[in-house]
Design a protein around this motif. Sequence first.
Motif, PDB file in Angstrom:
ATOM      1  N   ARG A 501      41.349  65.684  57.341  1.00 56.77           N
ATOM      2  CA  ARG A 501      40.386  64.962  58.163  1.00 56.77           C
ATOM      3  C   ARG A 501      39.645  63.906  57.349  1.00 56.77           C
ATOM      4  O   ARG A 501      39.441  64.075  56.151  1.00 56.77           O
ATOM      5  CB  ARG A 501      39.367  65.928  58.769  1.00 56.77           C
ATOM      6  CG  ARG A 501      39.873  66.669  59.993  1.00 56.77           C
ATOM      7  CD  ARG A 501      38.741  67.423  60.660  1.00 56.77           C
ATOM      8  NE  ARG A 501      39.156  68.021  61.911  1.00 56.77           N
ATOM      9  CZ  ARG A 501      38.355  68.734  62.692  1.00 56.77           C
ATOM     10  NH1 ARG A 501      37.101  68.925  62.329  1.00 56.77           N
ATOM     11  NH2 ARG A 501      38.788  69.246  63.825  1.00 56.77           N
ATOM     12  N   LEU A 502      39.226  62.851  58.050  1.00 56.16           N
ATOM     13  CA  LEU A 502      38.409  61.821  57.408  1.00 56.16           C
ATOM     14  C   LEU A 502      36.990  62.346  57.231  1.00 56.16           C
ATOM     15  O   LEU A 502      36.363  62.827  58.177  1.00 56.16           O
ATOM     16  CB  LEU A 502      38.394  60.560  58.276  1.00 56.16           C
ATOM     17  CG  LEU A 502      37.464  59.424  57.831  1.00 56.16           C
ATOM     18  CD1 LEU A 502      37.912  58.862  56.497  1.00 56.16           C
ATOM     19  CD2 LEU A 502      37.415  58.322  58.886  1.00 56.16           C
ATOM     20  N   ASN A 503      36.481  62.254  55.998  1.00 52.77           N
ATOM     21  CA  ASN A 503      35.101  62.666  55.713  1.00 52.77           C
ATOM     22  C   ASN A 503      34.191  61.463  55.976  1.00 52.77           C
ATOM     23  O   ASN A 503      34.075  60.556  55.158  1.00 52.77           O
ATOM     24  CB  ASN A 503      34.983  63.135  54.258  1.00 52.77           C
ATOM     25  CG  ASN A 503      33.660  63.804  53.974  1.00 52.77           C
ATOM     26  OD1 ASN A 503      32.684  63.616  54.705  1.00 52.77           O
ATOM     27  ND2 ASN A 503      33.612  64.595  52.918  1.00 52.77           N
ATOM     28  N   LYS A 504      33.543  61.478  57.135  1.00 53.02           N
ATOM     29  CA  LYS A 504      32.733  60.327  57.540  1.00 53.02           C
ATOM     30  C   LYS A 504      31.454  60.193  56.715  1.00 53.02           C
ATOM     31  O   LYS A 504      30.829  59.132  56.714  1.00 53.02           O
ATOM     32  CB  LYS A 504      32.385  60.438  59.026  1.00 53.02           C
ATOM     33  CG  LYS A 504      33.618  60.340  59.912  1.00 53.02           C
ATOM     34  CD  LYS A 504      33.257  60.399  61.376  1.00 53.02           C
ATOM     35  CE  LYS A 504      34.515  60.294  62.241  1.00 53.02           C
ATOM     36  NZ  LYS A 504      34.192  60.370  63.683  1.00 53.02           N
ATOM     37  N   LYS A 505      31.046  61.267  56.023  1.00 51.73           N
ATOM     38  CA  LYS A 505      29.850  61.194  55.194  1.00 51.73           C
ATOM     39  C   LYS A 505      30.134  60.559  53.835  1.00 51.73           C
ATOM     40  O   LYS A 505      29.207  60.179  53.126  1.00 51.73           O
ATOM     41  CB  LYS A 505      29.271  62.593  54.994  1.00 51.73           C
ATOM     42  CG  LYS A 505      28.747  63.224  56.275  1.00 51.73           C
ATOM     43  CD  LYS A 505      28.140  64.592  56.006  1.00 51.73           C
ATOM     44  CE  LYS A 505      27.618  65.213  57.289  1.00 51.73           C
ATOM     45  NZ  LYS A 505      27.052  66.569  57.049  1.00 51.73           N
ATOM     46  N   LYS A 506      31.408  60.496  53.463  1.00 53.50           N
ATOM     47  CA  LYS A 506      31.782  59.929  52.166  1.00 53.50           C
ATOM     48  C   LYS A 506      32.509  58.599  52.393  1.00 53.50           C
ATOM     49  O   LYS A 506      33.743  58.545  52.489  1.00 53.50           O
ATOM     50  CB  LYS A 506      32.706  60.896  51.407  1.00 53.50           C
ATOM     51  CG  LYS A 506      32.112  62.262  51.122  1.00 53.50           C
ATOM     52  CD  LYS A 506      31.128  62.212  49.982  1.00 53.50           C
ATOM     53  CE  LYS A 506      30.678  63.621  49.613  1.00 53.50           C
ATOM     54  NZ  LYS A 506      29.636  63.616  48.584  1.00 53.50           N
ATOM     55  N   VAL A 507      31.752  57.539  52.513  1.00 51.33           N
ATOM     56  CA  VAL A 507      32.314  56.191  52.640  1.00 51.33           C
ATOM     57  C   VAL A 507      31.644  55.317  51.583  1.00 51.33           C
ATOM     58  O   VAL A 507      30.418  55.209  51.554  1.00 51.33           O
ATOM     59  CB  VAL A 507      32.082  55.610  54.052  1.00 51.33           C
ATOM     60  CG1 VAL A 507      32.645  54.203  54.133  1.00 51.33           C
ATOM     61  CG2 VAL A 507      32.727  56.497  55.106  1.00 51.33           C
ATOM     62  N   PHE A 508      32.434  54.731  50.714  1.00 53.60           N
ATOM     63  CA  PHE A 508      31.910  53.954  49.589  1.00 53.60           C
ATOM     64  C   PHE A 508      32.084  52.470  49.884  1.00 53.60           C
ATOM     65  O   PHE A 508      33.206  51.976  50.039  1.00 53.60           O
ATOM     66  CB  PHE A 508      32.631  54.349  48.292  1.00 53.60           C
ATOM     67  CG  PHE A 508      32.479  55.803  47.947  1.00 53.60           C
ATOM     68  CD1 PHE A 508      31.407  56.245  47.192  1.00 53.60           C
ATOM     69  CD2 PHE A 508      33.388  56.739  48.405  1.00 53.60           C
ATOM     70  CE1 PHE A 508      31.250  57.584  46.880  1.00 53.60           C
ATOM     71  CE2 PHE A 508      33.248  58.084  48.099  1.00 53.60           C
ATOM     72  CZ  PHE A 508      32.173  58.508  47.335  1.00 53.60           C
ATOM     73  N   LYS A 509      30.937  51.764  49.964  1.00 55.65           N
ATOM     74  CA  LYS A 509      30.938  50.346  50.316  1.00 55.65           C
ATOM     75  C   LYS A 509      30.219  49.534  49.245  1.00 55.65           C
ATOM     76  O   LYS A 509      29.698  50.081  48.280  1.00 55.65           O
ATOM     77  CB  LYS A 509      30.229  50.144  51.660  1.00 55.65           C
ATOM     78  CG  LYS A 509      30.836  50.895  52.830  1.00 55.65           C
ATOM     79  CD  LYS A 509      30.037  50.651  54.088  1.00 55.65           C
ATOM     80  CE  LYS A 509      30.599  51.416  55.273  1.00 55.65           C
ATOM     81  NZ  LYS A 509      29.788  51.217  56.495  1.00 55.65           N
TER      82      LYS A 509
END
Length: 585
Positions: A501-509
């Motif tokens: 699953r995609l971890n929506k809390k871990k997004v690096f921008k």
Amino acid sequence: MSATIASLVSYGSDSDSENESESNTGVAKVEPVDPDAMVHLKPLKSGPTMSLAVLNSAPEVAVKESVETGTHLDPALKEVSFNPTYETMFAPEFGPVNPFKSQQMAAPRNMLSGYAEPAHLNDFMFEQQRRTFSTYGYALDPSVDTHQVTTSGYIGAVDEAEKNKGLTVFESGHKKSEKRKKIKGGDAEEIDNFLGPWAKYIDEKDVAKPSEDEQKELDEITAKRQKKGRNEEEAPGEEKTILHVKDMYDYQGRSYLHVPQDVGINLRSAEAPDKCYLPKKQIHVWGGHTKVNSESAVVRLFSAGLVLCRADSFISFPPQLWEVYGERRCIRTFIGHSKAVRDICYNNTGTQFLSAAYDRYLKLWDSETGQCISRFTNRKVPYCVKFNPDEDKQNLFVAGMSDKKIVQWDIRTGEVVQEYDRHLGAVNTITFVDENRRFVSTSDDKSLRVWEWDIPVDFKYIAEPSMHSMPAVTLSPNGKWLACQSMDNQILIFGAQNRFRLNKKKVFKGHMVAGYACQVDFSPDMSYVVSGDADGKLNIWDWKTTKLYHRIKAHDKVCISALWHPHETSKVITCGWDGQIKLWD
């Protein structure tokens, strides 16, 4: 009292005279006032005797029409019920004039843009001529009487109107062709002879033979293809190697692949450092290359971080091996590809490595001697290559190809043993997960697929409308997460166990990588995430908070690759398009 009555009489006579002088339109003159009409205003005579006075209860009164000078028309009227004179029709309007109105504003109008006169036109005729003009390019001239239509009575494509004899879109000029007849299908009871709706047409040809001109064109195309095929099937480039150091072995007979034990850390240990720190400054630059291409500049570490290998896109700069410790010398160059090198992968021990290039060949090299052991090709360009990390499957490797397939080869036989053909675009990355029982692939079709080893059907397919292509994927040191460099300028984290699953809390921008396959990596203790970007900067994020901690200007051009040393607390290796590999600490 008598004076008052006289003044009233004179007032009435004056007004009557004025009306008579002003009226020039033939209105009848008002007659003098009858004395009896004013009796009720005169006082009664005083005297011994009383007489009865006669009172006129309905005197003649001058009406409005007899006083006015003429008939006035309402400017807003559209119809009149009588025949007015010219002076009446064009008389000036009564009432005050707006001094601020311009001549254009004062002009009569019944719509915003001006005055439009209604025209009596049949809606069907208007639509018919409009469609005819848009379809055939001609229409009836509305200024010509329709009863006298000639060739000059059309506007637009007059020649086309003469050709079609003025037919409109609602008039069919051509008769419908007869339907093609089919061969009778026979009786439905006879199963073998019944044709039904699958019967052929009577005039249908089974074999279509090209004409002489078509045959000549086909022969030319075939000859060109054969010639091109001969060029593609040319022999692969000649393999050779250059040793840049004086001796391959030291005084104890150990080669450069021997893991050093005097560098302050245990390179044979499988344990990661307890605590990692942010790199601060540049401590070394590896030279030797002058140019690096975007899609084929790769940096790989092997033998516990002993030797660094770099692939380049130019024929004059083939893969090279460099020392990470000691004098950090260039040890060996591997020459054998006629075109750009796209990817490199080492086996578990580092004694052999595979190189994938745009000349459509995958080559297996001996890391120590520089000898090319074998070659593999399926006439397609390999975009990525990976050994199976299992110790008992080191003879197998997979390669993502430009024809949307993932091909599995056996080194011992040199043959293709499996093909994974489910992607809809060129395969960019292959990453082994779940103790090497599965592998994850990403492609130009903006999807992520998970495969069981040796089973050519993907059991997990991830593709959302909002997803972008992910040309760089890295597995975390603990094997639980996949970091994917997305082309919408962010790093996405997928779970690498079970559900993916995609971890929506871990997004690096915070970095700009659109259009560049910048490599992502983790620190050994999972505290930081590092990545290059299009501005040549090294970006470092905190894993827990996803906050951008640090940014270093590492290269003058694109920083295409960033590797965190797996045994060091703060050593990071970066590779850029400016032709340099740098070590940071």
